[in-house]
Each structure stands twice: as structure tokens, then as C-alpha cells.
Design an enzyme around this catalytic site. Structure first.
Site, short mmCIF file in Angstrom:
data_model
loop_
_atom_site.label_atom_id
_atom_site.label_comp_id
_atom_site.label_asym_id
_atom_site.label_seq_id
_atom_site.Cartn_x
_atom_site.Cartn_y
_atom_site.Cartn_z
N ASP A 56 -0.59 -15.23 -6.54
CA ASP A 56 -2.05 -15.17 -7.55
C ASP A 56 -1.30 -15.64 -9.06
O ASP A 56 -2.03 -16.01 -9.84
CB ASP A 56 -2.25 -13.83 -7.50
CG ASP A 56 -2.34 -12.98 -6.43
OD1 ASP A 56 -2.80 -13.74 -5.36
OD2 ASP A 56 -2.64 -11.84 -6.20
N ASP A 62 2.34 -7.21 -10.64
CA ASP A 62 2.05 -6.51 -11.87
C ASP A 62 1.80 -5.10 -11.42
O ASP A 62 2.22 -4.06 -11.93
CB ASP A 62 0.82 -7.05 -12.65
CG ASP A 62 -0.38 -7.17 -11.88
OD1 ASP A 62 -0.12 -7.68 -10.87
OD2 ASP A 62 -1.53 -6.88 -12.27
N LYS A 84 0.75 -1.32 -0.07
CA LYS A 84 0.14 -0.02 -0.12
C LYS A 84 0.83 1.19 0.09
O LYS A 84 2.11 1.22 0.09
CB LYS A 84 -0.92 0.10 1.16
CG LYS A 84 -0.17 -0.24 2.42
CD LYS A 84 -1.38 -0.38 3.75
CE LYS A 84 -1.95 -1.75 3.86
NZ LYS A 84 -1.41 -2.81 4.59
N THR A 92 4.26 -13.34 -7.05
CA THR A 92 2.97 -13.42 -6.49
C THR A 92 2.44 -14.59 -6.40
O THR A 92 2.42 -15.38 -7.47
CB THR A 92 2.15 -12.44 -7.30
OG1 THR A 92 0.79 -12.41 -6.76
CG2 THR A 92 2.03 -12.61 -8.66
N ARG A 136 -20.03 -34.00 5.15
CA ARG A 136 -20.08 -32.62 5.15
C ARG A 136 -19.65 -32.12 3.58
O ARG A 136 -19.08 -32.82 2.88
CB ARG A 136 -19.35 -32.01 5.83
CG ARG A 136 -19.85 -31.83 7.18
CD ARG A 136 -18.93 -31.14 8.21
NE ARG A 136 -19.56 -31.08 9.64
CZ ARG A 136 -18.91 -30.90 10.74
NH1 ARG A 136 -17.67 -30.82 10.61
NH2 ARG A 136 -19.40 -30.76 11.86
N GLY A 163 -5.86 -15.30 -4.39
CA GLY A 163 -5.68 -15.01 -5.95
C GLY A 163 -6.19 -13.73 -6.31
O GLY A 163 -6.01 -13.36 -7.62
O1 F6P Z 1 -1.56 -10.51 -4.26
C1 F6P Z 1 -1.41 -11.57 -2.99
C2 F6P Z 1 -2.32 -11.48 -2.28
O2 F6P Z 1 -1.94 -12.41 -1.11
C3 F6P Z 1 -3.73 -11.64 -2.53
O3 F6P Z 1 -3.91 -13.03 -3.25
C4 F6P Z 1 -4.72 -11.37 -1.76
O4 F6P Z 1 -6.03 -10.81 -2.19
C5 F6P Z 1 -3.91 -9.93 -1.13
O5 F6P Z 1 -2.64 -10.17 -1.37
C6 F6P Z 1 -3.99 -9.97 0.50
O6 F6P Z 1 -3.32 -8.79 0.77
P1 F6P Z 1 -3.03 -8.38 2.42
O7 F6P Z 1 -1.83 -9.01 2.83
O8 F6P Z 1 -2.83 -6.95 2.33
O9 F6P Z 1 -4.36 -8.78 3.03
#
Ligand code: F6P
Length: 363
Positions: free
Chosen positions: A142, A117, A79, A140, A177, A185
Site C-alpha cells: 500500500d 503502520d 489479524k 506494505t 470495451r 491499497g
Molecule cells: O495491506 C496490504 C493489503 O494487501 C491491502 O492492500 C489489502 O486491502 C489487504 O492487505 C488484504 O488483506 P488480506 O490478505 O487479509 O485479504
């Protein structure tokens, strides 16, 4: 001639294999070229902070133990865009010039950015502004970085997600269940699709393909009619509700993150399938822990290649894994570009071929 000085930073969410990439860069730069390597702490922050926040690496800091170490020893941030930096008083400031000034103060000749990215986009913008030679290394969990089959961290996240399914299966069977596993992701379903196939899921939901609750219920009924008393559902966190609403939560600092679609499904499916339906949200365990062998290998190959690119004067490039080899591609083709699951690609075809319900319509 003065020794070249290169900077390296990790940016965006952490993942397993980052330290292996750092180690490879340090080894190649020092052993191969006699350069000096400066690790910048906390992504772009290390060059924006005063005093500058960095560590000069030497080989003694980069032993084989770094291969085994999860996270990033440099720290990272996902961030605080330097162009729109949120200040404590609630205002937003452009701090990009501080980054460029920090780069000059450290007298760097180039910078290696290990990021996804989004980070590549921001760092590319900063580097263009400051005329800074940049090389990117994709990472990443993802696995959504364009132009590369694999990003660092994906293989470890898959292993964790697959193991979670392995652990859910026997308890699902014992209690008759329906078990729902929500995996990370962001906007793409690479983790869900791969781990779901490898773990033997009956239903896999990914953001790239629309689904219906009726479709899921029909699959669970089919499983029952075949004599099985339980079912496994894997859902990517970025999936929307049946009506297309995003499932997200507000976190500290006003950050929105995906989450909640697993519970959404459980709340509706329980009655539809007349079975106890439980949710496991896998969360950050997918990012941490010891990197699996494949991530160590990819990270090491990427690190060596990235340094070689700088040595060859090839800048504004990103290293990539294509067809079992490391190659390099233009940064402009990667920065800010998301690689989604191909709804008609090999893995989607495999899932359908196995009778897994993966939804109906490509989004
Ligand atoms: O981009 C990697 C990731 O782990 C995503 O899969 C997830 O949505 C996000 O980062 C979570 O971010 P944070 O660690 O800020 O909760």
C-alpha cells in the site's frame, strides 16, 4: 562478552522483498557484529506460542536465493491483536504478557519488526510494555507508511498492476470495451495512481479524491470523441461509492476487507457510456511473486541499516527511504500513522496534466 541476540519478525500482510530484508539483517548482524539472529515465526505469534516458535538463522540459510523469493519464510499474520486476541470460544483475551515472556525466554537483546503502520503500532505497544528495544522496517504494497517514500513491496505491486493494465489495453481495444481494474491499497491510492499513470489509464480513482459517475462518463465520451474506441479505468479498492458508502466484504473470522467498488462502477457505467464495461479485480497477485530489483535493493539497505541502529544503541526508530537515502525516524511518528496520497502532489498533478480524470474534490 556474550554475543548479542536479536529477534526478527514479519508482521501484517506479506509482500515481495521481505526475505531480502531478512537476509540483509542476518548478514549484517553475523558478518558485521558476530551476533546471533532468531527469526520469530508468524509475527508476534512465535513468541506467544509455547513452545516458542522460531528458527536461529545462519549464513547458509540466507543465500542469494532469498532475494528472489516472494512471501516471507517466517510466515506472518494480519489479524489477532495480542491485546485483544480472539479465542476459539468466541471470547477475547489479552495475551500481551505471553509475548513479553517469550522475548525474555529467548533471551533477546532487541527486536526488528518488518511491518506496516498497523503492525508497528501493535508491536510498539508490546515492546513498550516489556521494555523491549525495537527497530522497525517499513513494508506494505500500500506504501502508506509515514515518513518513508517507499516501503518494501510497493515496487513489485506496481509492476504487477502496470503489467495488468498493459494486458487489458489490447483486449479492451479489440472489443471496444471499457475495462475497469480494481487494485489493492486499503485506505490509500498509491498503487492506483502510480500504476494508472504508468499504464496509460484514462480514469484513476483513489480514496483521497472524490469522483462523480458523470465525471467518469464525460471522460469516456471525450476519449471516444478523440477517436479511441476503448477506455481504461483504474480504481483503488478503498474508494467509496459516489454517495460515500464503503465497499467491503466479510471474510472468514469476521474480518472486513475492501472489495467491490470495481463492480459497483461497472454496473452503473455500462449504460451511461453505452459500452460493454468489464471488471478485473487484481487481488493478491500484487503481493506475491518474485520481488523486482527495487524492492530487493530497498529491503537490503533497510536490513543493513536496521542492524547498525541497534549496534549504535539507537532504538525505537524506524528506517525510512528519503531522497534516495536510508535514514531513521522516531517510531512514534510512524506507528499507526497512515501516509495518504497528496491530492495536489507531483503524481496527482502529473495525472491531471496528462488529461486523466482523477475526480474532482480532495476528500
Ligand atoms: O495491506 C496490504 C493489503 O494487501 C491491502 O492492500 C489489502 O486491502 C489487504 O492487505 C488484504 O488483506 P488480506 O490478505 O487479509 O485479504
Amino acid at each position: 562478552m556474550a554475543k548479542k541476540r536479536i529477534g526478527i519478525l514479519t508482521s501484517g500482510g506479506d509482500c515481495a522483498g521481505l526475505n531480502a530484508a531478512l537476509r540483509a539483517v542476518v548478514h549484517r548482524a553475523i558478518r558485521g557484529y558476530g551476533w546471533r539472529v532468531f527469526g520469530i515465526r508468524d509475527g508476534s505469534m512465535g513468541l506467544m506460542n509455547r513452545p516458542l516458535d522460531y528458527v536461529e538463522f545462519d549464513l547458509s540459510l540466507c543465500t542469494g536465493d532469498m532475494l528472489r523469493l516472494g512471501g516471507t519464510i517466517l510466515g506472518t499474520i494480519n489479524k489477532g491483536d495480542p491485546f485483544n486476541y480472539p479465542m476459539p470460544d468466541g471470547t477475547v483475551r489479552d495475551r500481551s504478557a505471553e509475548f513479553v515472556a517469550g522475548y525474555r525466554e529467548l533471551e533477546l537483546d532487541a527486536i526488528i519488526v518488518i511491518g506496516g503502520d498497523g503492525s508497528m503500532k501493535i508491536l510498539n505497544k508490546l515492546c513498550r510494555m516489556g521494555n523491549i528495544p525495537m527497530v522497525g522496517i517499513p513494508k506494505t504494497i500500500d506504501n502508506d507508511v509515514a515518513q518513508t517514500d517507499y516501503a518494501i513491496g510497493f515496487a513489485t505491486a506496481l509492476t504487477v498492476a502496470c503489467e495488468a493494465i498493459d494486458r487489458l489495453a489490447p483486449t479492451a481495444a479489440s472489443h471496444h470495451r471499457v475495462m475497469i481494474l480494481e487494485v489493492m491499497g486499503r485506505d490509500v491510492g498509491h498503487i492506483a495512481l502510480s500504476a494508472g499513470i504508468a499504464g496509460g489509464a484514462d480514469v484513476i480513482l483513489i480514496p483521497e479524491i472524490g469522483y462523480s459517475l458523470d465525471g467518469i462518463a464525460a471522460k469516456v465520451a471525450e476519449v471516444r470523441s478523440e477517436g479511441r474506441n476503448h477506455a481504461l479505468v483504474v480504481v483503488a479498492e478503498g474508494c467509496r461509492t459516489e454517495k460515500g458508502e464503503k465497499m467491503s466484504q466479510l471474510h472468514h473470522g469476521g474480518e472486513m476487507r475492501y472489495g467491490g467498488v470495481g463492480q459497483y462502477l461497472a454496473d452503473r457505467l455500462g449504460e451511461m457510456v453505452a459500452a460493454e464495461t468489464r471488471v478485473t479485480v487484481l487481488g493478491h497477485v500484487q503481493r506475491g511473486g518474485t520481488p523486482v530489483m527495487r524492492d530487493r535493493l530497498i529491503a537490503s539497505s533497510f536490513g543493513v541499516y536496521a542492524v547498525d541502529l541497534i549496534a549504535q544503541g539507537k532504538i525505537d526508530r524506524v528506517v525510512a527511504w528519503q531522497h534516495g537515502q536510508v535514514v531513521d525516524v522516531p517510531l512514534a511518528e510512524v506507528a499507526g500513522v497512515t501516509r495518504a496520497v497528496d491530492p495536489y502532489g507531483t503524481l496527482a498533478h502529473t495525472a491531471r496534466g496528462l488529461g486523466i480524470y482523477i475526480g474532482e474534490q480532495a476528500n
